[in-house]
Scaffold this active site. Structure first.
Site, short mmCIF file in Angstrom:
data_model
loop_
_atom_site.label_atom_id
_atom_site.label_comp_id
_atom_site.label_asym_id
_atom_site.label_seq_id
_atom_site.Cartn_x
_atom_site.Cartn_y
_atom_site.Cartn_z
N SER A 1 8.75 -40.83 7.05
CA SER A 1 8.58 -40.23 8.11
C SER A 1 7.43 -39.17 8.68
O SER A 1 6.96 -39.05 9.71
CB SER A 1 10.56 -39.88 9.26
OG SER A 1 11.39 -40.77 8.79
N ASP B 1 24.19 -38.59 -2.77
CA ASP B 1 24.59 -37.80 -3.44
C ASP B 1 25.72 -36.52 -3.38
O ASP B 1 25.71 -35.78 -4.62
CB ASP B 1 23.12 -37.16 -3.50
CG ASP B 1 21.83 -38.32 -3.91
OD1 ASP B 1 22.59 -39.57 -5.03
OD2 ASP B 1 21.17 -37.62 -4.13
N SER C 1 19.99 -38.66 12.72
CA SER C 1 20.24 -39.21 13.58
C SER C 1 20.43 -39.21 14.35
O SER C 1 21.08 -39.04 15.52
CB SER C 1 19.00 -40.58 13.91
OG SER C 1 17.74 -40.39 13.19
N ASN D 1 10.25 -38.87 3.59
CA ASN D 1 9.70 -38.63 3.56
C ASN D 1 8.23 -39.02 4.43
O ASN D 1 7.42 -38.73 4.78
CB ASN D 1 8.93 -38.91 1.92
CG ASN D 1 9.79 -37.93 0.81
OD1 ASN D 1 10.57 -36.52 1.04
ND2 ASN D 1 10.18 -38.16 -0.07
N GLU E 1 13.06 -32.39 0.52
CA GLU E 1 14.07 -33.00 -0.40
C GLU E 1 14.28 -34.37 -0.06
O GLU E 1 15.61 -34.25 -0.32
CB GLU E 1 15.10 -32.52 -1.46
CG GLU E 1 14.33 -31.03 -2.11
CD GLU E 1 14.95 -30.54 -3.66
OE1 GLU E 1 15.93 -30.88 -3.64
OE2 GLU E 1 15.04 -29.11 -3.62
N GLU F 1 0.84 -1.19 0.05
CA GLU F 1 0.04 0.02 -0.02
C GLU F 1 0.93 1.49 0.37
O GLU F 1 0.47 2.48 -0.93
CB GLU F 1 -0.84 0.04 0.86
CG GLU F 1 -2.26 -1.07 1.36
CD GLU F 1 -1.07 -2.29 2.45
OE1 GLU F 1 -1.81 -2.78 2.62
OE2 GLU F 1 -0.11 -2.46 1.69
#
Length: 363
Positions: free
Chosen positions: A303, A200, A221, A301, A295, A52
Site C-alpha cells: 500500500s 507479533d 483500518s 508495504n 516496518e 555555528e
C-alpha cells in the site's frame, strides 16, 4: 589540513546530532585561523544552539579574520535560537565556506546574501554532494511538509519474511537487529500494520541505552488492535497513534477505550475503507513528524509503495532459505502485470552486517 579535510571534519561533527535534531537538519561547523582549528561545533538537539554558535562558543582565540566551514547555509532568522549570521558577523569571521544550500524558505539564499552584504567572503556548494547526504530527511520535509518514509524489512536469500507457519523470529542476526534499533532512534516515527501487531505483539521501541524511541504509528483500518497488546499497554510510556479507515461514530466505544489507554486515534478513510496513507502523511507532517521507519507487513508495504510515499528501501538479507509456496514475501498485494510496471530502485549502498547483507536503495 586541507580545505576538504576541514569540511570532512564538519560533516563528522554533524553526524553526532543524528536522531536528536529532528525535525531540524544535522549541521557541523569548523572555524580555522592560520591553518589551525580554533573552534568547532554541531547542532546537538532540536531547540538548542546551532552548529555555528556552538563552534563560536568553543573558540580558543579571537575569530577575527578566520574562515568557517559549515555543512549547511547559516540561518538568518529568529527561531528557537538567534540567527547564526548575526554571530558570524559579530565575531568578525572573514570567510564562510558552505556545503549545502538551505531549502527552508526562511533561509534559502538569504543567509548568504546577508553575509556578503556585510563584507564576508562566501564560497557556496563546497563538497555539496557529501554535505547533502547528511540531510535527505530535512530537505524532503521542509519542502513537502510530509515525513520522509524509509521502508525496512528483513528477508531470507529466497525472499521470505517468515516461514510457511508465519514464524519470523529471527531471520537476521544480532548485529542486524541492533542496527535496526539504531535506525529506530534516527527516525521520528515508526509505522506498522495491524497484521504485524496481531501476529507479533511488538513494542516498536528502541532497546539501546541512551537512545530515543520513535512515535509509534499503527495502520488499523477496522480498529482491530487488541486492548491487551503491548502497544496499548505501553501507550502512556511511548507516544502512539492509531490510524483507522472508519468514521469515529462507527466505533465510539473502541476509540474511547484506546484513548483512555493513552492512544491518539485518527481517521483517514479511503474509498475502500482502508487508511488513506497520503492523507495520513500530511497529518503526521503537520504534527512535526519529519520521518518514518516503515516496518510494515507485506500488505502495508504494498500500500505504501502504491501510494508513492516511500523514499528509501533498506533490505536486510539473511543467509537462509525457507522455501514454501505459502511463505510470505516482503511486498504482496495484487502485484504488477508486467516487469515494466515495477517500482524501480537505485542501489545506493551495500554492506555486510555480521552474517547478513544490508542493501540500501532510493526509489
Amino acid at each position: 589540513m586541507t580545505e576538504n579535510q576541514y569540511m570532512e571534519r564538519a560533516i563528522s561533527l554533524a553526524q553526532k546530532g543524528r536522531g536528536w535534531v529532528n525535525p531540524n537538519p544535522m549541521v557541523g561547523a569548523v572555524i580555522v585561523k592560520d591553518e589551525k582549528i580554533i573552534g568547532e561545533g554541531f547542532h546537538a538537539r532540536c531547540g538548542e544552539l546551532h552548529a555555528e554558535r556552538n563552534a563560536i562558543a568553543s573558540l580558543t582565540e579571537s575569530a577575527r579574520g578566520a574562515t568557517m566551514y559549515v555543512t549547511l547555509e547559516p540561518c538568518c532568522h529568529y527561531g528557537r535560537t538567534p540567527p547564526c549570521t548575526q554571530a558570524i558577523l559579530e565575531n568578525k569571521i572573514a570567510k564562510v565556506v558552505i556545503g549545502s544550500k538551505d531549502p527552508n524558505p526562511k533561509v534559502a539564499g538569504k543567509g548568504v546574501k546577508m553575509l556578503r552584504e556585510n563584507g564576508v567572503t562566501v564560497v557556496e556548494d563546497f563538497m555539496r554532494e557529501a554535505c547533502d547526504r547528511l540531510n535527505p530527511v530535512f530537505f524532503h520535509y521542509i519542502t513537502a511538509k510530509t515525513p520522509y518514509v524509509v521502508m525496512k524489512y528483513a528477508m531470507t536469500a529466497d525472499g521470505k519474511i517468515a516461514a510457511k507457519t508465519g514464524a519470523s523470529r529471527w531471520i537476521t542476526g544480532e548485529k542486524s537487529r541492533a542496527l535496526v534499533h539504531q535506525m529506530r532512534h534516527e527516525y521520528m516515527g515508526i509505522m506498522a500494520g495491524i497484521g504485524t501487531v496481531i501476529a507479533d505483539d511488538p513494542m516498536l521501541n528502541v532497546r539501546l541505552e541512551g537512545k530515543r524511541s520513535p512515535v509509534r504509528i499503527i495502520c488499523d483500518s477496522k480498529l482491530r488492535i487488541p486492548l491487551n497488546s503491548r502497544i496499548c499497554q505501553t501507550a502512556r510510556e511511548y507516544k502512539t497513534i492509531v490510524a483507522c479507515g472508519i468514521e469515529r461514530k462507527q466505533a465510539e466505544d473502541k476509540i474511547g477505550c484506546l484513548e483512555q489507554s493513552g492512544i491518539q486515534v485518527v481517521s483517514f478513510p479511503d474509498s475502500q475503507g482502508k487508511v488513506d496513507l497520503k492523507s495520513l502523511m500530511k497529518y503526521l507532517g503537520s504534527q512535526g513528524i519529519d520521518s518514518i521507519l516503515l516496518e510494515g507487513g507485506a500488505e502495508l508495504n504494498d500500500s505504501a509503495l502504491r501510494a508513492g510515499i516511500v523514499k528509501e528501501v533498506k533490505v536486510f538479507m539473511a543467509p537462509k532459505i525457507f522455501g514454501g509456496a505459502g511463505a510470505k514475501s516482503p511486498v504482496e498485494g495484487i502485484g504488477v502485470d508486467d516487469p515494466g510496471q515495477a517500482a524501480m530502485l537505485k542501489l545506493e549502498n551495500m554492506s555486510v552486517i555480521g552474517e547478513d547483507v544490508l542493501m540500501e536503495y532510493t526509489l
